[in-house]
Each structure stands twice: as structure tokens, then as C-alpha cells.
Design a protein around this motif. Structure first.
Motif, mmCIF file in Angstrom:
data_model
loop_
_atom_site.group_PDB
_atom_site.id
_atom_site.type_symbol
_atom_site.label_atom_id
_atom_site.label_comp_id
_atom_site.label_asym_id
_atom_site.label_seq_id
_atom_site.Cartn_x
_atom_site.Cartn_y
_atom_site.Cartn_z
ATOM 1 N N LEU A 265 0.827 -1.207 0.000
ATOM 2 C CA LEU A 265 0.000 0.000 0.000
ATOM 3 C C LEU A 265 0.863 1.259 0.000
ATOM 4 C CD1 LEU A 265 -2.761 -1.070 2.545
ATOM 5 C CD2 LEU A 265 -2.995 -0.878 0.061
ATOM 6 N N GLN A 266 1.956 1.224 0.749
ATOM 7 C CA GLN A 266 2.835 2.393 0.815
ATOM 8 C C GLN A 266 3.519 2.651 -0.523
ATOM 9 O OE1 GLN A 266 2.991 4.579 3.353
ATOM 10 N NE2 GLN A 266 1.349 3.305 4.183
ATOM 11 N N MET A 267 3.795 1.611 -1.292
ATOM 12 C CA MET A 267 4.389 1.813 -2.613
ATOM 13 C C MET A 267 3.446 2.590 -3.501
ATOM 14 S SD MET A 267 7.044 1.440 -4.423
ATOM 15 C CE MET A 267 7.555 1.580 -6.141
ATOM 16 N N GLY A 268 2.165 2.252 -3.458
ATOM 17 C CA GLY A 268 1.188 3.019 -4.218
ATOM 18 C C GLY A 268 1.089 4.446 -3.733
ATOM 19 N N VAL A 269 1.159 4.637 -2.407
ATOM 20 C CA VAL A 269 1.114 5.985 -1.847
ATOM 21 C C VAL A 269 2.333 6.787 -2.275
ATOM 22 C CG1 VAL A 269 1.186 7.294 0.320
ATOM 23 C CG2 VAL A 269 -0.322 5.305 0.108
ATOM 24 N N LEU A 270 3.494 6.149 -2.326
ATOM 25 C CA LEU A 270 4.715 6.839 -2.717
ATOM 26 C C LEU A 270 4.637 7.338 -4.154
ATOM 27 C CD1 LEU A 270 7.452 4.561 -1.103
ATOM 28 C CD2 LEU A 270 6.806 6.852 -0.404
ATOM 29 N N LEU A 271 4.096 6.510 -5.044
ATOM 30 C CA LEU A 271 3.971 6.926 -6.442
ATOM 31 C C LEU A 271 3.060 8.134 -6.574
ATOM 32 C CD1 LEU A 271 3.686 3.465 -8.237
ATOM 33 C CD2 LEU A 271 5.585 5.071 -8.385
#
Length: 334
Positions: A265-271
Motif C-alpha cells: 500500500l505504501q508503494m502506491g502511496v509513494l507513487l
């Protein structure tokens, strides 16, 4: 496992269709309509009518949606009003920078967050646990743009250890065949270029990693605390297994299941959240281009950015589901 992956792929279809409907509805809900948003102060009735005819906005809604969906499938978002080039080409040119920044931030968050979370759980109730929990709360509450300016002021301006902005030294003559500057230096056999790109990457990556790092610390701590008190861990300790074996095979493997979900989920938030960081550090990625597009009312860029980031977020979550299934066979069975 193949059936599990196939089911996840099938589930993507209604999700992506729902995303396209939401984006289509959002565009039509803009004050004054898309034509008014594009023209701004230059919106005369004649100009609005001309833009609506040019974009096909004078057609029935169902026909507009079919046209929109067909163009989205072909990755045709029109031309950017900033550069006059196709939006997909501009995004393809800048997306490697955002991916490189997001991966660097995620690596920092994971490599630092998981050990700190585990350490806090093992030292539960001590001063070290209190310090780590307080630091994680601070990491969540401090805005990224404030931390970015603070890091820039201290490490770039006052100490002069790191560059203030950009992805590389503008005087450098490095080649960039892939668009990933750190990797490009390795591919072209230019370690100086890789080091230069890495020094430009450190500050924005640390700033962007602050919130995911805090979230991963807290999730790892909570998950490890839960697993440490389970029967199979006490049984392993009673059998006299080595501490390292218990940690690797009984504690970390089981406690990493919810942490894996959070990391995905954090990877999507980072993008999606790189806009502020790229703007502060003039990091020429998709986020910076998107921020400029908002200021200049670059409607095709905004629309393309939202759709691509949304699709990326969905794909990342699908990959997380697959990894979750690999880690826990019970998920595949259910």
C-alpha cells in the motif's frame, strides 16, 4: 497458485472499469465543465463551444465514455498544454524518475523500519520502545514538504553535504539510456554518474520515506508483539531451538504477513505522493510535471496522471496479494 493469480487478474477488470467511470465523472464535474477549466479566463461562449466540439464533449454521455475508454486503453490522453507533446510520451520520459525515487524511499522505509519495529517489540515497555514509538508518531505527523525543506536547509544549504535540487549535476555529460540515473551510470560504466545521481536522490528519498517508515515501524512492532506470544513460538523456545532460528522461521515469517500488505500500500502511496517532494527538490519526475500542470491548467496531463497512478496503485496491490499468497498458502486456498 496459477488459479489464484488468474482470479486476481479477473478482479482487475471491474476495478479498472470503475476507475475509468470515476475519472470520467470527475472530469464532467469540473466547475464550468472541462472546456471552462481548460480555457480559464479566456473562456468565451465561442471558445467553449469550439473546445467542446474538438474534444467531443457535445456528444451524448455514453458515446463520450466509450470514446474516453477507447483512448485510455490506447494510452492516448491527448497533448500536454505545457509542451505540446503527447501526454503519454511526457509521462514515459519522467516516470523513471518517480519510480526511482519511490523505490529508493521504499528501500529506506523497509530496511530501517522493519528492524526498528522488531527491536521495539523485543524491548517492549522499555525506554527504547517508548522512543521508537514516539519517533514513529512524529514521522507520521510531520508534513512531507516541511521535512523536505528542513532536510534541504540543513544538509544541502548549511552543511553543503548534498545537492539542493535536480537529479544530476547539470554540468555532467552522462548518458541516460534507461532514464534511471543511478542504473544508467552502472550500465554505461560511469560510476561517477551513478554516485552523482545517488547523492541527488538521498534527500528527496529520505523526505518521501518518512511516513512509510513510521507506518512500517508501528505495524512491525504490533505484528511481532502478537506473534511473540503465540503458542508455536513458546514451543520452539521450550524445545531449545536457537534464537536466530526462532526469529527467522517462527517470528519474522509470520509477522511479515500484515507488514507485506502495508508495504504494498505504501508503494502506491509513494507513487502518488511524490508531487510535493519532487516540487521541493525540483526532481524532474511525473509529480513535478503534474504540479506544473495543475498551475497551468494542463487538463490532459492531469487526467493522464490520475489514471496512470490509479492503475499503478491497483497493480501494486495485485502484486501484494500474490506475494501474500506465496507467504501464506491459506490465502490461496480461501
Amino acid at each position: 497458485m496459477l488459479r489464484f493469480v488468474f482470479r486476481r487478474l479477473l478482479q482487475l477488470v471491474p476495478i479498472l472499469l470503475g476507475l475509468s467511470i470515476l475519472l470520467f465523472a470527475w472530469v464532467r464535474a469540473l466547475p464550468g465543465g472541462p472546456a471552462q477549466a481548460l480555457l480559464g479566463e479566456r473562456a468565451t461562449p465561442e471558445a467553449v463551444e469550439q473546445i467542446e466540439a474538438q474534444l467531443g464533449l457535445d456528444r451524448p454521455l455514453w458515446e463520450q465514455y466509450v470514446q474516453f475508454l477507447g483512448r485510455a486503453v490506447r494510452l492516448d490522453f491527448g497533448a500536454s498544454l505545457q509542451t505540446g507533446q503527447p501526454v503519454i510520451e511526457e509521462m514515459a520520459r519522467r516516470f523513471p524518475a518517480t519510480i526511482e525515487l519511490a523505490i529508493a524511499a521504499l528501500l529506506i522505509a523497509v530496511t530501517v523500519g522493519i528492524p526498528l519495529g522488531y527491536l521495539a517489540a523485543r524491548r517492549y515497555g522499555t525506554w527504547l520502545d517508548s522512543v521508537l514509538v514516539s519517533a514513529s508518531l512524529l514521522g507520521v505527523t510531520v508534513p512531507i514538504f516541511f521535512l523536505a525543506y528542513l532536510l534541504k536547509l540543513v544538509f544541502a544549504v548549511q552543511l553543503g553535504w548534498l545537492p539542493t535540487a535536480g537529479r544530476s549535476d547539470p554540468r555532467a555529460r552522462a548518458e541516460h539510456p534507461t532514464g534511471f540515473y543511478v542504473l544508467d551510470g552502472i550500465v554505461t560504466g560511469d560510476p561517477a554518474a551513478s554516485w552523482d545521481a545517488l547523492t541527488h536522490l538521498i534527500l528527496p528519498a529520505v523526505a518521501l520515506a518518512s511516513i512509510p517508515l513510521a507506518v512500517i515501524v508501528r505495524m512491525t512492532r504490533a505484528s511481532v508483539l502478537t506473534v511473540l506470544h503465540e503458542d508455536h513460538v513458546r514451543t520452539a523456545e521450550a524445545k531449545g531451538l536457537l534464537a536466530g532460528t526462532i526469529v527467522r522461521h517462527h517470528v519474522l515469517r509470520n509477522s511479515m504477513l500484515p507488514v507485506t500488505t502495508v508495504i504494498g500500500l505504501q508503494m502506491g502511496v509513494l507513487l502518488a505522493g511524490a508531487v510535493l517532494t519532487e516540487t521541493v527538490f525540483a526532481f524532474s519526475g511525473v509529480g513535478k510535471f503534474m504540479a506544473d500542470g495543475i498551475v497551468q491548467r494542463d487538463f490532459p496531463t492531469i487526467q493522464g496522471f490520475i489514471l496512470v497512478i490509479a492503475v499503478s496503485y491497483v497493480l501494486v496491490n495485485m502484486i501484494v496479494d500474490i506475494v501474500y499468497g506465496l507467504l501464506d498458502p491459506r490465502v490461496r486456498v480461501s
